[in-house]
Write a protein that holds these residues in place. Sequence first.
Motif, PDB file in Angstrom:
ATOM      1  N   ASP A   1     -28.768   3.272 -17.792  1.00 23.65           N
ATOM      2  CA  ASP A   1     -28.335   3.420 -19.176  1.00 23.65           C
ATOM      3  C   ASP A   1     -28.897   4.745 -19.705  1.00 23.65           C
ATOM      4  O   ASP A   1     -30.123   4.917 -19.769  1.00 23.65           O
TER       5      ASP A   1
ATOM      6  N   ARG B   1     -33.203   1.136 -17.999  1.00 27.35           N
ATOM      7  CA  ARG B   1     -32.388  -0.049 -17.702  1.00 27.35           C
ATOM      8  C   ARG B   1     -31.296   0.301 -16.699  1.00 27.35           C
ATOM      9  O   ARG B   1     -30.515   1.216 -16.908  1.00 27.35           O
TER      10      ARG B   1
ATOM     11  N   THR C   1     -27.873  -0.046 -14.615  1.00 30.06           N
ATOM     12  CA  THR C   1     -26.499  -0.491 -14.849  1.00 30.06           C
ATOM     13  C   THR C   1     -25.787  -0.462 -13.510  1.00 30.06           C
ATOM     14  O   THR C   1     -25.204   0.554 -13.130  1.00 30.06           O
TER      15      THR C   1
END
Length: 207
Positions: free
Chosen positions: A94, A104, A106
Amino acid sequence: MNSLPSSADVLAMHDAALLCAPAPVDARDLRGYIAANHFHNRCLWTQEDLARRTQAPDAEIVANKRAIDRHNQARNDAVERIDELLLSALGLVDPATIASALPRSTVPPGARLNSETAGSMLDRLSILSLKIASMREQTQRDDLDDWRRQACGERLARLIQQRADLGRCYDELLADARAGRAYFKVYRQFKMYNDPRLNPALAAESP
């Protein structure tokens, strides 16, 4: 994504850098951070040799040890930035969290998590390039007997094979990441001994 460096690209960069004196590099892009990582590994190699002197003044050894600490921190920082840039180019993180403590991921469903990051692989390739160059120098020494020269030649061949194997693993990881089969994460090193707030010995020195 097509512009991401292959292992052949990286090894060429590493070997070319060994032919000139270490110098600061432009670390504004991915290749710049790869070069920065290699630069600090080269400096670490030199300082590690100097730190093992037995007849040097204590003050010089202390200076070597402090230099080792600085270059090791910079080397790890470069690895983290390499991973950030690779993951960003691959679309596997992200963008809003890329510089955070816990970026994070993805990733597509079913992709496997690779335990080693691509950045750490490039760091190991850098160190292997230094080992290969140093071992090659040993095989070219005039003062070695035949047995030692042969032993160094055999070690050189193993190091070259190890670097080729690792380079292939790096290429395969990027290929799998592009295809959605694998991913890796940015793993923060959180070097506590360099932080005066977290190193109790440094904290004790503070007023």
